[in-house]
Design a protein around this motif. Structure first.
Motif, mmCIF file in Angstrom:
data_model
loop_
_atom_site.group_PDB
_atom_site.id
_atom_site.type_symbol
_atom_site.label_atom_id
_atom_site.label_comp_id
_atom_site.label_asym_id
_atom_site.label_seq_id
_atom_site.Cartn_x
_atom_site.Cartn_y
_atom_site.Cartn_z
ATOM 1 N N UNK A 127 21.046 -13.996 20.892
ATOM 2 C CA UNK A 127 22.647 -14.370 21.065
ATOM 3 C C UNK A 127 23.580 -13.439 20.889
ATOM 4 N N UNK A 128 24.882 -13.645 21.145
ATOM 5 C CA UNK A 128 26.012 -12.942 21.168
ATOM 6 C C UNK A 128 26.945 -13.711 20.171
ATOM 7 N N UNK A 129 27.478 -13.274 19.103
ATOM 8 C CA UNK A 129 28.539 -14.118 18.291
ATOM 9 C C UNK A 129 29.646 -12.951 18.117
ATOM 10 N N UNK A 130 30.964 -13.811 18.175
ATOM 11 C CA UNK A 130 32.171 -12.874 17.616
ATOM 12 C C UNK A 130 32.013 -12.851 16.220
ATOM 13 N N UNK A 131 32.496 -11.681 15.824
ATOM 14 C CA UNK A 131 32.805 -11.458 14.446
ATOM 15 C C UNK A 131 34.342 -11.986 13.871
ATOM 16 N N UNK A 132 34.600 -12.176 12.909
ATOM 17 C CA UNK A 132 36.053 -12.370 12.254
ATOM 18 C C UNK A 132 37.140 -11.687 13.144
ATOM 19 N N UNK A 133 36.964 -10.336 12.968
ATOM 20 C CA UNK A 133 37.767 -9.431 13.693
ATOM 21 C C UNK A 133 37.841 -9.554 15.209
ATOM 22 N N UNK A 134 36.514 -10.066 15.604
ATOM 23 C CA UNK A 134 36.473 -10.190 17.127
ATOM 24 C C UNK A 134 37.252 -11.444 17.694
ATOM 25 N N UNK A 135 37.074 -12.643 16.748
ATOM 26 C CA UNK A 135 38.103 -13.623 17.116
ATOM 27 C C UNK A 135 39.562 -13.314 17.060
ATOM 28 N N UNK A 136 39.899 -12.589 16.101
ATOM 29 C CA UNK A 136 41.521 -12.254 16.277
ATOM 30 C C UNK A 136 41.902 -11.410 17.537
ATOM 31 N N UNK A 137 41.068 -10.570 17.691
ATOM 32 C CA UNK A 137 41.141 -9.684 18.776
ATOM 33 C C UNK A 137 41.260 -10.518 20.109
ATOM 34 N N UNK A 138 40.414 -11.508 20.274
ATOM 35 C CA UNK A 138 40.375 -12.100 21.625
ATOM 36 C C UNK A 138 41.684 -12.751 21.650
ATOM 37 N N UNK A 139 42.006 -13.568 20.713
ATOM 38 C CA UNK A 139 43.459 -14.082 20.934
ATOM 39 C C UNK A 139 44.626 -13.126 21.274
ATOM 40 N N UNK A 140 44.627 -11.918 20.940
ATOM 41 C CA UNK A 140 45.539 -10.822 21.263
ATOM 42 C C UNK A 140 45.154 -10.414 22.620
ATOM 43 N N UNK A 141 43.909 -10.076 22.945
ATOM 44 C CA UNK A 141 43.566 -9.638 24.194
ATOM 45 C C UNK A 141 43.950 -10.372 25.342
ATOM 46 N N UNK A 142 43.681 -11.872 25.114
ATOM 47 C CA UNK A 142 43.831 -12.671 26.092
ATOM 48 C C UNK A 142 45.613 -12.758 26.363
ATOM 49 N N UNK A 143 46.212 -12.656 25.205
ATOM 50 C CA UNK A 143 47.734 -12.711 25.511
ATOM 51 C C UNK A 143 48.253 -11.502 26.271
ATOM 52 N N UNK A 144 47.721 -10.505 25.859
ATOM 53 C CA UNK A 144 48.120 -9.122 26.796
ATOM 54 C C UNK A 144 47.579 -9.335 27.989
ATOM 55 N N UNK A 145 46.749 -9.774 28.509
ATOM 56 C CA UNK A 145 46.115 -9.783 29.789
ATOM 57 C C UNK A 145 46.982 -10.803 30.648
#
Length: 300
Positions: A54-72
């Protein structure tokens, strides 16, 4: 930071699989893995936990995902607006609105925007006043409609609408009450108010008005949205001090009482940055206030 790496990361984070993300992106898996490793190296943090199963998001990964989506999303919106402008259209006008201005300031400003920019796309974002002030400063919206007064550095404002308050009660609670009424007549009732965090001016107006009428309100519920408040009123959870224009919503099971008290009005101002874009400059140049609103017709 390479925008492509953001898109790759978002795909992996949403699919939680490098193979599925690679198919979604129409690339092979090895370069995708390389790009994600380079992104993690740039950031200095691990964004994903990888295992053979499996692949899982880390805590920092969850934060970065939210910001990356907003930027895109902003990048994609900018591309769409640019293409529309090239085709002879205009960029999107982003307007923040408060729910209590749904029948007053919102139609006033949107109709004005349609006259000035007939080919523009108008996007409305419902937010509390405090949220809008922050969003205007961060250029997330072009202009906001907020509860007055406004005294924030680097922002300009113009009063657009004002209207009286009324008391909303359930139809059952209204039986036998004379109308109009003084606010003191509701001193023993439980009150439903606006959230102070979202609408501090409206929350404070309730407290001040009741104290001027000689009592402190028994505040049983608060809500972000005026229509949430009205639903609680309809369920007979209490009474609420609301803008008179909510009468236009025509909600069954609710009675509205005009007040004899002299209390603050509901005032809504347009607000924009002190150094606005040319689009906003054109929008506010001849934005005339409509201070004499028609009576919303509160009835028992």
């Amino acid at each position: 930071m390479d925008i492509r790496k953001l898109r790759y990361f978002v795909a992996v984070a949403e699919e939680l699989s490098f193979s599925r993300a690679a198919r979604r992106l129409s690339i092979s898996q090895p370069p995708l893995s390389t790009q994600i490793k380079e992104l993690e190296s740039e950031l200095g943090v691990r964004l994903l936990e990888r295992s053979p199963r499996e692949v899982k998001l880390t805590g920092p990964g969850e934060v970065f995902l939210s910001r990356a989506r907003a930027i895109l999303e902003q990048i994609d919106a900018a591309a769409v607006s640019t293409r529309r402008a090239a085709d002879g259209g205009f960029a999107t006008i982003r307007i923040g609105v408060v729910a209590s201005g749904l029948f007053t300031a919102t139609p006033l400003l949107t109709a004005h925007a349609e006259r000035i920019f007939p080919r523009a796309e108008i996007s409305l974002f419902e937010m509390g006043s405090a949220e809008q002030l922050s969003a205007v400063l961060r250029e997330q919206i072009d202009i906001g409609l907020v509860h007055a007064p406004v005294d924030v550095p680097n922002l300009n404002s113009r009063l657009l609408t004002r209207e009286p308050y009324v008391i909303a009660t359930s139809s059952a609670r209204a039986r036998g009450r004379p109308a109009p009424a003084g606010l003191h007549a509701f001193a023993d009732e439980p009150f439903i108010g606006f959230s102070r965090e979202v609408s501090p001016a409206l929350y404070d107006n309730l407290i001040v008005a009741c104290r001027q009428a000689g009592f402190s309100p028994k505040l049983m519920h608060t809500a972000r949205h005026v229509f949430t408040m009205l639903q609680l009123v309809r369920e007979d959870r209490g009474v609420a001090l609301v803008p008179a224009s909510v009468a236009q919503a025509g909600i069954a099971g609710i009675a509205l009482f005009a007040l004899t008290d002299r209390i603050n009005e509901v005032r809504i101002s347009a607000v924009w940055r002190s150094h606005p874009s040319r689009l906003v400059q054109a929008l506010v140049a001849d934005l005339a206030p409509a201070l004499a609103l028609p009576d919303a017709g509160p009835t028992q």
